[in-house]
Write an enzyme that holds these catalytic residues in place. Structure first.
Site, PDB file in Angstrom:
ATOM      1  N   ARG A 139       0.962  -1.165  -0.015  1.00 40.02           N
ATOM      2  CA  ARG A 139      -0.043   0.068  -0.067  1.00 40.02           C
ATOM      3  C   ARG A 139       0.830   1.235  -0.106  1.00 40.02           C
ATOM      4  O   ARG A 139       0.600   2.300  -1.044  1.00 40.02           O
ATOM      5  CB  ARG A 139      -0.817  -0.079   1.272  1.00 40.02           C
ATOM      6  CG  ARG A 139      -1.922  -1.301   1.161  1.00 40.02           C
ATOM      7  CD  ARG A 139      -3.106  -0.862   2.240  1.00 40.02           C
ATOM      8  NE  ARG A 139      -3.658  -2.383   2.649  1.00 40.02           N
ATOM      9  CZ  ARG A 139      -4.998  -2.415   3.011  1.00 40.02           C
ATOM     10  NH1 ARG A 139      -5.426  -1.275   2.939  1.00 40.02           N
ATOM     11  NH2 ARG A 139      -5.250  -3.731   3.393  1.00 40.02           N
ATOM     12  N   ASP A 279      -1.839 -16.267  -2.602  1.00 39.67           N
ATOM     13  CA  ASP A 279      -2.208 -15.496  -4.153  1.00 39.67           C
ATOM     14  C   ASP A 279      -1.171 -14.641  -4.807  1.00 39.67           C
ATOM     15  O   ASP A 279      -0.874 -15.131  -5.889  1.00 39.67           O
ATOM     16  CB  ASP A 279      -3.489 -14.600  -4.043  1.00 39.67           C
ATOM     17  CG  ASP A 279      -3.250 -13.799  -2.566  1.00 39.67           C
ATOM     18  OD1 ASP A 279      -2.364 -13.667  -2.096  1.00 39.67           O
ATOM     19  OD2 ASP A 279      -4.434 -13.062  -2.485  1.00 39.67           O
ATOM     20  N   GLU A 413     -10.906  -8.166  -6.601  1.00 39.78           N
ATOM     21  CA  GLU A 413     -10.239  -9.000  -7.435  1.00 39.78           C
ATOM     22  C   GLU A 413     -10.958  -9.465  -8.805  1.00 39.78           C
ATOM     23  O   GLU A 413     -10.637  -9.912  -9.786  1.00 39.78           O
ATOM     24  CB  GLU A 413      -9.862 -10.489  -6.604  1.00 39.78           C
ATOM     25  CG  GLU A 413      -8.772 -10.219  -5.854  1.00 39.78           C
ATOM     26  CD  GLU A 413      -9.340  -9.395  -4.307  1.00 39.78           C
ATOM     27  OE1 GLU A 413      -8.429  -8.702  -3.883  1.00 39.78           O
ATOM     28  OE2 GLU A 413     -10.487  -9.329  -3.970  1.00 39.78           O
ATOM     29  N   THR A 499       0.283  -5.601  -6.325  1.00 41.07           N
ATOM     30  CA  THR A 499      -1.094  -6.332  -5.919  1.00 41.07           C
ATOM     31  C   THR A 499      -1.966  -5.345  -5.272  1.00 41.07           C
ATOM     32  O   THR A 499      -3.227  -5.756  -4.916  1.00 41.07           O
ATOM     33  CB  THR A 499      -0.718  -7.551  -5.049  1.00 41.07           C
ATOM     34  OG1 THR A 499      -1.678  -8.346  -4.983  1.00 41.07           O
ATOM     35  CG2 THR A 499      -0.092  -7.207  -3.708  1.00 41.07           C
TER      36      THR A 499
END
Length: 517
Positions: A139, A279, A413, A499
């Protein structure tokens, strides 16, 4: 309407003794193959109208955060106050950092300037407290790096490098696999085993002090860029150490379990998933290869081998014909798929190019099938939003069975996969599916002062969870916006998304020139 970015000045991290390193921002920008915010005219009016609606949603989410929670990590829209939480140690302003690049790309200029001003005046890195290495990296580091690359504004680069240095002690372990938690305050470098050093300890719930695959495997993209911008190779070296360990360790059936000990370098238990705990490890393998301009063949081989094992052991087809990725616990399959695993449709499509023709087609088909399954998890709910996890049991498919899995927290997602599949196939159904999500968000998640997650997607009068997640602004709204943009806006030729959907540049040869000069 590109404003010329300010030329980069030579801000370098503290403790530099040699000639200061300078990243040539102007040269980097000249090397991009497409204007950052696109330059192609022409699209149908409906697409533009839909894109403008998503831009309005972003402005609404930001304006309410700014009014009621500026400087806190997230907005609580029902109570109209801010939330701090414990994931980021003492760091604040998670929503500001996560929103910056989205505001910029959407040309919300005034709002971007408000966010930038907060970073300049109020973003404090001298904080104490235990933070998640993974969350701070994806982030904060990701958001700051992306915004620097998009704008050339030095403040974002210097904050990214300063924060990056604070994360390095997490790697002081016997294997070089980082601990999951870092104390941002005390920066001493005493032994990893010393209980009172400012060292990092893993989250209590990770099995017996082990490190989580998705966490230590999701540093590579950001840390490579920290090295590119600082001229200091230590970041790239630290992040690459995990690939060495992972290449060495025995993989059950070619699969990567979710927990590894940073002390011994061995697996702690044999649970494999493409959802929450595993993931983004797989995602960063293929993206490391793309970011290296397809030169990092080791990452590509690790990805290809891992995907082959996943296809062989975890990809299943339900009785009703839906393709899904099951979870694997020590050899026993659990026929459920988490919302987080829905990013895999986009990932597999992204990784399908540059494979042989037969394999490329097989992977594109698999990507489309998984994305279709994730769409079904939305379509089969009363709100048209998908649950946190859904099962494939006799009787119910692509549905959550237990109440604890029925919530939707504004996760990105599924729309992320729609965006990639749209860009790679241009099948109009992906835009249609994305628009259905926009309508459902407006109907069920928009409240008087922002957007909130909901506790049960299977009721049309859902209870709100009173949280506007920072990733809603970073990812969900950005991917929806890009779905309705021309392909040259944040073109996949130039950018790889981390991500948290923060775009980082592909290292074309001319990017290298900006670094080496």
């Amino acid at each position: 309407g590109e404003g010329r970015p300010e030329p980069a000045t030579g801000a370098t991290p503290a403790r530099e003794t040699r000639a200061p390193f300078r990243f040539d921002y102007e040269r980097f920008r000249r090397g991009l193959r497409h204007p950052v915010r696109g330059g192609r005219p022409g699209e149908d009016p409906e697409t533009r109208t839909r894109r403008m609606k998503i831009k309005e949603m972003m402005k609404f989410a930001w304006d309410n955060y700014k009014q009621y929670a500026l400087g806190k990590n997230e907005l609580r829209p029902l109570t109209k106050n801010g939330h701090i939480g414990n994931m980021f140690g003492g760091l604040r302003g998670a929503t500001v950092i996560d929103a910056l690049d989205t505001l910029y790309i959407m040309e919300l200029e005034e709002e971007f300037q408000e966010a930038k001003k907060w970073v300049e005046k109020s973003f404090d890195l001298n904080v104490n407290g235990e933070a998640s290495l993974f969350e701070v990296n994806i982030r904060y580091i990701g958001g700051l790096l992306a915004t620097y690359y998009l704008t050339g504004e030095e403040v974002f680069k210097s904050k990214a490098l300063e924060l990056g240095e604070k994360l390095l002690p997490a790697f002081n372990t016997p294997t070089g696999i980082p601990r999951g938690v870092i104390n941002l305050g005390r920066q001493d470098t005493r032994s990893f085993f010393s209980p009172c050093s400012g060292m990092s300890w893993s989250w209590g719930w990770a099995s017996a002090g082990s490190s989580i695959l998705a966490e230590f495997g999701t540093l590579h993209l950001e840390f490579l860029h920290l090295s590119e911008l600082s001229g200091n190779p230590v970041f790239a070296e630290k992040a690459s150490a995990s690939h060495l360990v992972l290449n060495r360790v025995e993989k059950p059936q070619g699969l990567y379990p979710n927990f590894l000990s940073p002390v011994t370098g061995n697996w702690v238990q044999h649970h494999v998933s493409i959802g929450g705990l595993g993931d983004s490890f797989y995602e960063y393998l293929i993206k490391s290869w793309l970011m290296s301009d397809k030169k990092d063949l080791e990452a590509k081989k690790m990805y290809d081998d891992a995907l082959e094992a996943i296809e062989k052991h975890l990809v299943k087809k339900s009785a009703g014909g839906l393709t899904y990725i099951a979870e694997w616990r020590g050899g026993i399959l659990d026929h459920k798929m988490g919302h987080l695993a829905c990013f895999s449709g986009g990932m597999i499509a992204l990784g399908a190019e540059d494979a042989g023709e037969e394999r490329r087609q097989r992977h594109m088909d698999l990507a489309a099938e998984i994305t279709n399954t994730c769409h079904e998890s939305y379509a089969r709910s009363d709100t048209k939003l998908g649950p946190e996890a859904f099962r494939f049991d006799a009787g119910s498919e692509a549905m959550a069975t237990r109440l604890s899995e029925r919530y939707y927290i504004l996760r990105p997602e599924v729309v992320e996969s729609y965006m990639y599949l749209w860009r790679l196939t241009h099948d109009p159904k992906y835009r249609q599916w994305g628009w259905e999500v926009v309508q459902a968000l407006e109907k069920h998640c928009r409240v008087e002062a922002g957007f909130s997650g909901i506790r049960d997607v299977y009721t049309t009068t859902p209870t709100h969870d009173n949280m506007q997640q920072s990733f809603f602004l970073a990812e969900t709204l950005k991917y929806l916006y890009l779905l309705f943009c021309e392909d040259d806006v944040l073109s996949l030729d130039d950018w790889v998304f981390n991500t948290e959907a923060h775009p980082l540049p592909v290292n074309h040869t001319n990017f290298k020139a900006a670094v080496q000069q």
